[in-house]
Design a protein around this motif. Structure first.
Motif, PDB file in Angstrom:
ATOM      1  N   ASP A 171      -7.131  19.629  42.529  1.00 53.32           N
ATOM      2  CA  ASP A 171      -8.187  20.336  41.799  1.00 53.32           C
ATOM      3  C   ASP A 171      -7.644  21.330  40.777  1.00 53.32           C
ATOM      4  OD1 ASP A 171      -7.169  22.219  43.494  1.00 53.32           O
ATOM      5  OD2 ASP A 171      -9.064  22.709  44.481  1.00 53.32           O
ATOM      6  N   GLU A 172      -6.358  21.206  40.435  1.00 47.97           N
ATOM      7  CA  GLU A 172      -5.732  22.077  39.443  1.00 47.97           C
ATOM      8  C   GLU A 172      -5.800  23.552  39.827  1.00 47.97           C
ATOM      9  OE1 GLU A 172      -6.973  21.415  35.433  1.00 47.97           O
ATOM     10  OE2 GLU A 172      -6.107  19.428  35.325  1.00 47.97           O
ATOM     11  N   ARG A 173      -5.830  23.827  41.123  1.00 52.13           N
ATOM     12  CA  ARG A 173      -5.810  25.232  41.536  1.00 52.13           C
ATOM     13  C   ARG A 173      -4.511  25.881  41.101  1.00 52.13           C
ATOM     14  NH1 ARG A 173      -5.991  24.568  47.990  1.00 52.13           N
ATOM     15  NH2 ARG A 173      -7.490  22.991  47.338  1.00 52.13           N
ATOM     16  N   GLY A 174      -4.546  27.185  40.888  1.00 50.37           N
ATOM     17  CA  GLY A 174      -3.376  27.879  40.385  1.00 50.37           C
ATOM     18  C   GLY A 174      -2.341  28.149  41.459  1.00 50.37           C
ATOM     19  N   ALA A 175      -1.243  28.742  41.035  1.00 46.95           N
ATOM     20  CA  ALA A 175      -0.154  29.113  41.930  1.00 46.95           C
ATOM     21  C   ALA A 175       0.247  30.549  41.622  1.00 46.95           C
ATOM     22  CB  ALA A 175       1.038  28.177  41.743  1.00 46.95           C
ATOM     23  N   SER A 176       0.435  31.350  42.644  1.00 46.02           N
ATOM     24  CA  SER A 176       0.676  32.779  42.438  1.00 46.02           C
ATOM     25  C   SER A 176       2.033  33.076  41.812  1.00 46.02           C
ATOM     26  CB  SER A 176       0.550  33.538  43.769  1.00 46.02           C
ATOM     27  OG  SER A 176       1.455  33.003  44.728  1.00 46.02           O
ATOM     28  N   TYR A 177       2.960  32.123  41.863  1.00 45.42           N
ATOM     29  CA  TYR A 177       4.232  32.327  41.186  1.00 45.42           C
ATOM     30  C   TYR A 177       4.756  31.005  40.634  1.00 45.42           C
ATOM     31  CZ  TYR A 177       6.422  30.683  45.581  1.00 45.42           C
ATOM     32  OH  TYR A 177       6.805  29.956  46.681  1.00 45.42           O
ATOM     33  N   VAL A 178       5.685  31.114  39.700  1.00 45.06           N
ATOM     34  CA  VAL A 178       6.347  29.939  39.134  1.00 45.06           C
ATOM     35  C   VAL A 178       7.852  30.165  39.203  1.00 45.06           C
ATOM     36  CG1 VAL A 178       4.488  29.165  37.621  1.00 45.06           C
ATOM     37  CG2 VAL A 178       6.039  30.937  36.813  1.00 45.06           C
ATOM     38  N   THR A 179       8.605  29.070  39.240  1.00 45.06           N
ATOM     39  CA  THR A 179      10.047  29.173  39.439  1.00 45.06           C
ATOM     40  C   THR A 179      10.829  28.544  38.292  1.00 45.06           C
ATOM     41  OG1 THR A 179      10.196  27.069  40.621  1.00 45.06           O
ATOM     42  CG2 THR A 179       9.686  29.027  41.924  1.00 45.06           C
ATOM     43  N   ARG A 180      12.120  28.763  38.293  1.00 41.39           N
ATOM     44  CA  ARG A 180      12.990  28.293  37.221  1.00 41.39           C
ATOM     45  C   ARG A 180      13.388  26.829  37.387  1.00 41.39           C
ATOM     46  NH1 ARG A 180      18.149  31.997  38.045  1.00 41.39           N
ATOM     47  NH2 ARG A 180      19.003  30.786  36.329  1.00 41.39           N
ATOM     48  N   ALA A 181      13.014  26.217  38.492  1.00 38.78           N
ATOM     49  CA  ALA A 181      13.352  24.814  38.741  1.00 38.78           C
ATOM     50  C   ALA A 181      12.112  24.065  39.218  1.00 38.78           C
ATOM     51  CB  ALA A 181      14.468  24.714  39.787  1.00 38.78           C
ATOM     52  N   GLU A 182      12.057  22.791  38.907  1.00 36.84           N
ATOM     53  CA  GLU A 182      10.895  21.969  39.266  1.00 36.84           C
ATOM     54  C   GLU A 182      10.694  21.942  40.775  1.00 36.84           C
ATOM     55  OE1 GLU A 182       9.508  17.283  39.032  1.00 36.84           O
ATOM     56  OE2 GLU A 182      11.166  17.998  37.785  1.00 36.84           O
ATOM     57  N   ARG A 183       9.430  22.114  41.172  1.00 39.26           N
ATOM     58  CA  ARG A 183       9.046  22.032  42.580  1.00 39.26           C
ATOM     59  C   ARG A 183       7.899  21.039  42.729  1.00 39.26           C
ATOM     60  NH1 ARG A 183       9.309  27.214  46.010  1.00 39.26           N
ATOM     61  NH2 ARG A 183       7.456  26.237  46.831  1.00 39.26           N
ATOM     62  N   LYS A 184       7.476  20.846  43.953  1.00 34.91           N
ATOM     63  CA  LYS A 184       6.335  19.962  44.192  1.00 34.91           C
ATOM     64  C   LYS A 184       5.029  20.729  44.220  1.00 34.91           C
ATOM     65  CE  LYS A 184       8.956  16.530  46.810  1.00 34.91           C
ATOM     66  NZ  LYS A 184       9.100  15.826  48.105  1.00 34.91           N
ATOM     67  N   ASP A 185       5.084  22.030  43.962  1.00 34.27           N
ATOM     68  CA  ASP A 185       3.857  22.814  44.037  1.00 34.27           C
ATOM     69  C   ASP A 185       3.763  23.899  42.969  1.00 34.27           C
ATOM     70  OD1 ASP A 185       5.937  24.220  45.232  1.00 34.27           O
ATOM     71  OD2 ASP A 185       5.111  24.057  47.248  1.00 34.27           O
ATOM     72  N   TYR A 186       4.588  24.923  42.993  1.00 30.75           N
ATOM     73  CA  TYR A 186       4.424  26.087  42.119  1.00 30.75           C
ATOM     74  C   TYR A 186       5.111  25.886  40.766  1.00 30.75           C
ATOM     75  CZ  TYR A 186       2.956  28.419  46.436  1.00 30.75           C
ATOM     76  OH  TYR A 186       2.295  28.768  47.584  1.00 30.75           O
ATOM     77  N   ASN A 187       4.352  25.458  39.750  1.00 31.15           N
ATOM     78  CA  ASN A 187       4.951  25.148  38.447  1.00 31.15           C
ATOM     79  C   ASN A 187       4.107  25.679  37.290  1.00 31.15           C
ATOM     80  OD1 ASN A 187       7.189  23.476  39.423  1.00 31.15           O
ATOM     81  ND2 ASN A 187       5.603  22.027  40.038  1.00 31.15           N
ATOM     82  N   PRO A 188       4.745  25.890  36.120  1.00 33.15           N
ATOM     83  CA  PRO A 188       3.978  26.227  34.902  1.00 33.15           C
ATOM     84  C   PRO A 188       3.052  25.070  34.544  1.00 33.15           C
ATOM     85  CG  PRO A 188       6.318  26.691  34.606  1.00 33.15           C
ATOM     86  CD  PRO A 188       6.189  25.892  35.861  1.00 33.15           C
ATOM     87  N   TYR A 189       1.955  25.378  33.833  1.00 32.63           N
ATOM     88  CA  TYR A 189       0.952  24.347  33.536  1.00 32.63           C
ATOM     89  C   TYR A 189       0.017  24.868  32.445  1.00 32.63           C
ATOM     90  CZ  TYR A 189      -2.396  20.599  34.617  1.00 32.63           C
ATOM     91  OH  TYR A 189      -3.208  19.493  34.563  1.00 32.63           O
ATOM     92  N   SER A 190      -0.763  23.960  31.856  1.00 33.88           N
ATOM     93  CA  SER A 190      -1.809  24.352  30.910  1.00 33.88           C
ATOM     94  C   SER A 190      -3.065  23.544  31.189  1.00 33.88           C
ATOM     95  CB  SER A 190      -1.362  24.110  29.470  1.00 33.88           C
ATOM     96  OG  SER A 190      -2.442  24.386  28.581  1.00 33.88           O
ATOM     97  N   ARG A 191      -4.209  24.193  31.092  1.00 32.07           N
ATOM     98  CA  ARG A 191      -5.494  23.522  31.302  1.00 32.07           C
ATOM     99  C   ARG A 191      -6.224  23.250  29.990  1.00 32.07           C
ATOM    100  NH1 ARG A 191      -4.226  26.879  35.270  1.00 32.07           N
ATOM    101  NH2 ARG A 191      -4.339  26.054  37.393  1.00 32.07           N
ATOM    102  N   HIS A 192      -5.556  23.441  28.870  1.00 36.59           N
ATOM    103  CA  HIS A 192      -6.193  23.215  27.574  1.00 36.59           C
ATOM    104  C   HIS A 192      -5.155  22.758  26.560  1.00 36.59           C
ATOM    105  CE1 HIS A 192      -6.216  27.560  28.851  1.00 36.59           C
ATOM    106  NE2 HIS A 192      -5.051  27.414  28.254  1.00 36.59           N
ATOM    107  N   GLY A 193      -4.726  21.522  26.696  1.00 37.38           N
ATOM    108  CA  GLY A 193      -3.751  20.991  25.756  1.00 37.38           C
ATOM    109  C   GLY A 193      -2.332  21.186  26.244  1.00 37.38           C
ATOM    110  N   ASN A 194      -1.388  21.085  25.341  1.00 39.23           N
ATOM    111  CA  ASN A 194       0.028  21.134  25.708  1.00 39.23           C
ATOM    112  C   ASN A 194       0.696  22.461  25.389  1.00 39.23           C
ATOM    113  OD1 ASN A 194      -0.669  18.119  25.141  1.00 39.23           O
ATOM    114  ND2 ASN A 194       1.138  18.072  26.420  1.00 39.23           N
TER     115      ASN A 194
END
Length: 240
Positions: A171-194
């Motif tokens: 459901d595109e729910r947010g994540a309270s933190y983001v990390t410097r390496a790819e994970r299966k959960d907490y990642n940067p993202y955009s909900r309006h384009g790239n």
């Protein structure tokens, strides 16, 4: 008296067809304008949150709000938004919610609004997971109550927070933190384009473009790629 001429069925169909064609031409432009307006509103949210974090640091000996703290006995779950809400740096819940957020289980503005009011009332004793799904994630590597703002060598080139997502959810729910390496959960993202709305440690905000919203693509695009080694100037996640 002259007879008043009426539309024939064919003329009426022609008018309807013309209106339909005009609508089909205008709708894409309207949708783009709506998406752009939401992106700008989201960028303003990131700016407000960055300002609140800087104010918090100013009142906390330069220490950033910890991304998460589990209180003893499991009686409290304090996320970084709680630390901005309780002292009053945040006056409303709006800056915590991307305007393009889906209305999923943890995407209802009412849910966040209710928890915001509960946290304001009960303070750090409020036990809630809601703000684990805030739509903006802080830089996990710096929001740890060990890094002082004075240690950040290049604030204008160090990530403070980005739009975020729990990629293990649908459901595109947010994540309270983001990390410097790819994970299966907490990642940067955009909900309006790239363009990912991003705040930097000095308080300014940008919207870097990424080729795709897959975690792999994001972490292979500057400024989100982690660089080679500690101290690498191309790594915008650390204090260097």
């Amino acid at each position: 008296m002259k007879k008043q001429k009426q539309f024939t069925l064919i003329e009426l169909l022609v008018v309807i067809a013309i209106i339909a064609i005009l609508a089909s031409m205008l709708l894409p432009s309207l949708n783009k304008a709506r998406m752009k307006a939401r992106q700008i509103s989201c960028l303003n949210n990131v700016k407000q949150l960055a300002t609140c974090v800087i104010m918090y640091c100013g009142d906390s000996e330069g220490i950033y709000p910890r991304y998460y703290t589990a209180e003893s006995g499991g009686n409290g779950k304090i996320y970084w938004p709680n630390r901005l809400i309780v002292p009053g740096y945040l006056s409303s819940v709006s800056p915590l919610l991307c305007p393009s957020l889906k209305q999923g289980t943890y995407g209802m503005p009412e849910t966040f609004r209710r928890e915001f009011n509960n946290v304001k009332k009960k303070g750090y004793a409020q036990n809630t997971y809601t703000f684990n799904y805030v739509t903006y994630g802080c830089n996990y590597h710096l929001f740890n109550e060990k890094t002082k703002d004075s240690k950040v060598k290049k604030p204008s080139a160090t990530i403070m927070m980005t739009e975020s997502v729990r990629t293990d959810q649908t459901d595109e729910r947010g994540a309270s933190y983001v990390t410097r390496a790819e994970r299966k959960d907490y990642n940067p993202y955009s909900r309006h384009g790239n363009n990912i709305n991003t705040a930097w440690m000095d308080g300014h905000v940008t919207a870097p473009n990424v080729p795709s919203l897959s975690a792999e693509a994001i972490y292979n695009t500057q400024p989100y790629s982690k660089g080679g080694t500690t101290g690498d100037p191309d790594d915008h996640w650390d204090i260097y």
